[in-house]
Design a protein around this motif. Structure first.
Motif, mmCIF file in Angstrom:
data_model
loop_
_atom_site.group_PDB
_atom_site.id
_atom_site.type_symbol
_atom_site.label_atom_id
_atom_site.label_comp_id
_atom_site.label_asym_id
_atom_site.label_seq_id
_atom_site.Cartn_x
_atom_site.Cartn_y
_atom_site.Cartn_z
ATOM 1 N N SER A 376 0.834 -1.206 0.000
ATOM 2 C CA SER A 376 0.000 0.000 0.000
ATOM 3 C C SER A 376 0.868 1.255 0.000
ATOM 4 N N ASN A 377 2.027 1.200 0.671
ATOM 5 C CA ASN A 377 2.956 2.342 0.600
ATOM 6 C C ASN A 377 3.431 2.550 -0.832
ATOM 7 N N ALA A 378 3.808 1.430 -1.492
ATOM 8 C CA ALA A 378 4.306 1.528 -2.870
ATOM 9 C C ALA A 378 3.235 2.188 -3.755
ATOM 10 N N VAL A 379 1.998 1.772 -3.557
ATOM 11 C CA VAL A 379 0.899 2.334 -4.362
ATOM 12 C C VAL A 379 0.724 3.820 -4.019
ATOM 13 N N LYS A 380 0.739 4.081 -2.702
ATOM 14 C CA LYS A 380 0.482 5.458 -2.242
ATOM 15 C C LYS A 380 1.536 6.444 -2.761
ATOM 16 N N PHE A 381 2.827 6.009 -2.744
ATOM 17 C CA PHE A 381 3.901 6.949 -3.090
ATOM 18 C C PHE A 381 4.327 6.866 -4.567
ATOM 19 N N ARG A 405 9.031 -3.495 -4.934
ATOM 20 C CA ARG A 405 9.736 -2.399 -5.614
ATOM 21 C C ARG A 405 8.712 -1.462 -6.280
ATOM 22 N N ASP A 406 8.964 -0.154 -6.176
ATOM 23 C CA ASP A 406 8.107 0.793 -6.899
ATOM 24 C C ASP A 406 8.976 1.830 -7.595
ATOM 25 N N ASN A 407 8.406 2.538 -8.549
ATOM 26 C CA ASN A 407 9.158 3.635 -9.171
ATOM 27 C C ASN A 407 8.523 4.978 -8.790
ATOM 28 N N LYS A 418 15.179 6.211 9.914
ATOM 29 C CA LYS A 418 14.139 7.010 10.584
ATOM 30 C C LYS A 418 12.717 6.526 10.239
ATOM 31 N N ILE A 419 12.516 6.131 8.976
ATOM 32 C CA ILE A 419 11.146 5.779 8.552
ATOM 33 C C ILE A 419 10.605 4.541 9.274
ATOM 34 N N PHE A 420 11.506 3.766 9.909
ATOM 35 C CA PHE A 420 11.025 2.587 10.641
ATOM 36 C C PHE A 420 10.652 2.927 12.092
ATOM 37 N N PHE A 423 5.521 6.657 14.059
ATOM 38 C CA PHE A 423 4.930 7.948 13.686
ATOM 39 C C PHE A 423 5.897 8.889 12.962
ATOM 40 N N GLN A 424 6.892 8.313 12.316
ATOM 41 C CA GLN A 424 7.825 9.150 11.555
ATOM 42 C C GLN A 424 7.392 9.149 10.090
ATOM 43 N N ARG A 425 7.111 10.353 9.584
ATOM 44 C CA ARG A 425 6.671 10.471 8.192
ATOM 45 C C ARG A 425 7.526 11.528 7.516
ATOM 46 N N LEU A 426 7.723 11.355 6.208
ATOM 47 C CA LEU A 426 8.597 12.310 5.524
ATOM 48 C C LEU A 426 7.789 13.329 4.719
ATOM 49 N N ASN A 427 6.445 13.102 4.672
ATOM 50 C CA ASN A 427 5.645 13.999 3.825
ATOM 51 C C ASN A 427 4.517 14.630 4.626
ATOM 52 N N ARG A 428 3.983 15.711 4.086
ATOM 53 C CA ARG A 428 2.870 16.383 4.766
ATOM 54 C C ARG A 428 1.619 15.530 4.634
ATOM 55 N N GLY A 434 -1.823 8.956 6.150
ATOM 56 C CA GLY A 434 -1.135 7.876 6.862
ATOM 57 C C GLY A 434 -0.714 8.328 8.237
ATOM 58 N N SER A 435 -0.432 7.340 9.118
ATOM 59 C CA SER A 435 -0.110 7.691 10.506
ATOM 60 C C SER A 435 1.389 7.609 10.804
ATOM 61 N N GLY A 436 2.138 6.918 9.954
ATOM 62 C CA GLY A 436 3.585 6.748 10.218
ATOM 63 C C GLY A 436 3.873 5.554 11.113
ATOM 64 N N ALA A 437 2.893 4.655 11.266
ATOM 65 C CA ALA A 437 3.137 3.474 12.127
ATOM 66 C C ALA A 437 3.364 2.216 11.307
ATOM 67 N N GLY A 438 3.005 2.279 10.001
ATOM 68 C CA GLY A 438 3.031 1.071 9.161
ATOM 69 C C GLY A 438 4.376 0.352 9.159
ATOM 70 N N LEU A 439 5.459 1.090 8.891
ATOM 71 C CA LEU A 439 6.784 0.436 8.784
ATOM 72 C C LEU A 439 7.266 -0.061 10.148
ATOM 73 N N THR A 440 6.833 0.615 11.232
ATOM 74 C CA THR A 440 7.207 0.139 12.572
ATOM 75 C C THR A 440 6.558 -1.219 12.821
HETATM 76 P P1 ADP Z 1 2.715 5.947 6.568
HETATM 77 O O1 ADP Z 1 2.785 5.284 5.261
HETATM 78 O O2 ADP Z 1 1.448 5.675 7.289
HETATM 79 O O3 ADP Z 1 3.065 7.393 6.540
HETATM 80 P P2 ADP Z 1 4.879 4.216 7.210
HETATM 81 O O4 ADP Z 1 5.472 3.847 8.524
HETATM 82 O O5 ADP Z 1 4.339 3.132 6.391
HETATM 83 O O6 ADP Z 1 3.831 5.309 7.519
HETATM 84 O O7 ADP Z 1 5.983 4.984 6.390
HETATM 85 C C1 ADP Z 1 6.740 5.989 7.025
HETATM 86 C C2 ADP Z 1 7.248 6.960 5.980
HETATM 87 O O8 ADP Z 1 8.184 6.358 5.127
HETATM 88 C C3 ADP Z 1 6.168 7.453 5.046
HETATM 89 O O9 ADP Z 1 5.447 8.515 5.618
HETATM 90 C C4 ADP Z 1 6.983 7.867 3.829
HETATM 91 O O10 ADP Z 1 7.483 9.158 4.032
HETATM 92 C C5 ADP Z 1 8.122 6.867 3.814
HETATM 93 N N1 ADP Z 1 7.802 5.765 2.882
HETATM 94 C C6 ADP Z 1 7.347 4.546 3.185
HETATM 95 N N2 ADP Z 1 7.222 3.773 2.077
HETATM 96 C C7 ADP Z 1 7.618 4.533 1.028
HETATM 97 C C8 ADP Z 1 7.720 4.320 -0.377
HETATM 98 N N3 ADP Z 1 7.389 3.169 -0.953
HETATM 99 N N4 ADP Z 1 8.175 5.334 -1.157
HETATM 100 C C9 ADP Z 1 8.523 6.517 -0.595
HETATM 101 N N5 ADP Z 1 8.442 6.794 0.723
HETATM 102 C C10 ADP Z 1 7.997 5.810 1.543
#
Ligand code: ADP
Length: 472
Positions: A376-381, A405-407, A418-420, A423-428, A434-440
């Motif tokens: 879902s992250n791959a699709v979202k981003f 893998r995504d492009n 950091k992304i793991f 609640f750490q997210r790199l985008n607004r 998203g909540s930033g908990a998925g990768l954790t």
């Molecule tokens: P969420 O997706 O709910 O924000 P995640 O823990 O899944 O939280 O991801 C944390 C952050 O990692 C995301 O907010 C995003 O900034 C970055 N990220 C995760 N997956 C991808 C991806 N496939 N491509 C780019 N950035 C990603």
């Protein structure tokens, strides 16, 4: 015995042995060569031999009385020398340069006498005419006993020198054999004292590195390795205690998070319900600003509910046991794809799933969540056309490694860890929800299975998320 002492002892032993054998060789060589004094003496002997031969020749041809007396005197001197040699020669031993009669001297003297005897014999036989028959038999009786003695001594000297050389060679061989045995014993001792404990220590280190803290080293003897083994065992005991303490604190923390999240849901539900009631019953009585505030309260409580749900999911993973079963990874991915079909079609994403997705031992429900989060992250981003999503796997020595893998937008290398974090997210959140908990959650599930998760990515080009699941 301490290893330092062992090595020091071996080195001292070797040095003593080398010096000893060097001294012995020198002593023997000196003995064989003879010293300068003796060679000088041999020079005198040569002159004497020539003199005796000359006197004998003159006496035989001229019959002068003084020559005969001189011959007798010379022979008397010789007899003394011979006596000394005969008594000394039995004592010959390779005692070194200071020997009274060294082998070198005896050899040299033997050579001189051989020549002297020849010269005398030629004088005597060259003058054995009828005319001076008396003088001939006189010389004969004077000189021949001397020649006999010289002959005997010469053979004796040869025997002595041969047996001395043989003795030397025998001792030398014995010393070499001793050196070889000594070398083998030292090598064996070093292997026993150093290499074996080192291997055990290495094995112990590997076990600790792999998390087995029950490995103990034997603390036998009083050497450095025994001390090292003691420290190693102490270290593993401490690590075990720390690990238990860590587990306990972790458990407490998880319980705390669970209880707090659970308890927070109750008042939150109240806020959400009552703000909904206010909206339904009093919306028309509020002005625009009031309505805006109310909307914000409803949105915020919705978001807070999401965060609390994520926290609960996370703490539930730690609290529930991971049940391993044989599961088809292909089936898990297909279920996730079905769940995400709408989003995939909407973004027109090309999906490639590698052939032969394998069966793995895992907690199916939890690993499905891992695939769901990553896909879902791959699709979202995903932000490109054509958008390509690839899901694959490879077999490795400890199990399987999967990747998604995504492009899409990609991630800068400095954020790979950091992304793991929770609640750490790199985008607004206005750009990407998203909540930033998925990768954790992904990390926790994978690590509970004994695996690892990591990312490779280039900002602006796309990302690959990997996770490994070991075979039990
Ligand atoms: P969420 O997706 O709910 O924000 P995640 O823990 O899944 O939280 O991801 C944390 C952050 O990692 C995301 O907010 C995003 O900034 C970055 N990220 C995760 N997956 C991808 C991806 N496939 N491509 C780019 N950035 C990603």
């Amino acid at each position: 015995m301490s290893i330092r002492l062992r090595v020091l002892g071996s080195v001292v032993l070797l040095v003593v042995f080398l010096i000893g054998s060097g001294l012995y060789d020198r002593a023997v060589i000196n003995g064989l060569r003879g010293d300068a004094k003796m060679i000088n003496l041999s020079g005198t002997e040569r002159v004497r031999a020539a003199k005796l031969a000359y006197l004998a020749r003159r006496y035989l041809s001229e019959g002068r009385k003084e020559d005969r007396n001189e011959i007798e005197r010379e022979i008397a001197v010789y007899e003394n020398v011979l006596k000394g040699l005969e008594s000394g020669s039995d004592e010959i031993g390779l005692k070194g340069a200071e020997d009274k009669i060294s082998l070198g001297y005896l050899r040299e003297a033997g050579e001189i006498w051989k020549r002297y005897r020849k010269s005398l014999e030629s004088v005597i036989s060259g003058n054995s005419s009828e005319n001076n028959g008396d003088a001939y038999s006189e010389i004969d009786s004077l000189v021949f006993p001397l020649i006999e003695r010289i002959n005997k001594l010469t053979y004796h000297l040869d025997d002595l020198s041969t047996s001395a050389v043989n003795r030397f060679m025998k001792t030398k061989r014995a010393l070499l054999a001793l050196a070889a045995v000594l070398g083998v014993v030292i090598a064996f001792d070093i292997i026993l004292a150093i290499v074996r404990p080192m291997n055990r220590l290495l094995q112990g280190m590997n076990c600790v590195a792999e998390g087995d803290l029950d490995y103990q080293l034997k603390e036998a003897g009083d050497n450095e390795f025994s001390l090292l083994a003691g420290s190693f065992n102490h270290m593993t005991e401490n690590l075990k205690e720390y690990r238990m303490e860590l587990k306990r604190v972790n458990k407490e923390l998880e319980d705390f998070v669970y209880t707090v999240s659970h308890d927070l849901k109750e008042p939150l539900r109240g806020i959400a319900s009552f703000s909904q009631f206010v909206k339904e019953d009093y919306e028309d009585k509020l002005d625009d600003r009031g309505r805006d505030y109310l909307e914000r309260i409803i949105r915020s409580s919705g978001r807070m509910k999401e965060l609390i749900d994520d926290l609960l999911t996370l703490s539930r993973i730690g609290r529930t046991k991971t049940e391993l079963q044989r599961v088809s990874s292909k089936a898990l991915v297909e279920e996730v794809m079905a769940r995400l079909r709408f989003a995939i079609e909407e973004k027109n994403i090309e999906v490639n799933i590698r052939e032969g997705m394998p069966d793995i031992y895992c907690d199916g429900a939890k690993i499905k969540e891992v695939f769901a989060n990553l896909i879902s992250n791959a699709v979202k981003f995903m932000d490109k056309r054509p958008a390509v999503l690839e899901i694959g796997w490879r077999k490795d020595s400890s199990g399987h490694t999967f990747f998604v893998r995504d492009n899409g937008i990609g991630i800068e290398a400095r954020y790979f860890d950091k992304i793991f974090e929770i609640f750490q997210r790199l985008n607004r959140k206005e750009d990407y929800e998203g909540s930033g908990a998925g990768l954790t959650i992904v990390k926790k599930v994978v690590e509970n299975h004994g695996g690892k998760v990591w990312v490779e990515s280039t900002a602006g080009e796309g990302s690959i998320f990997y996770f490994s699941i070991p075979e039990p």
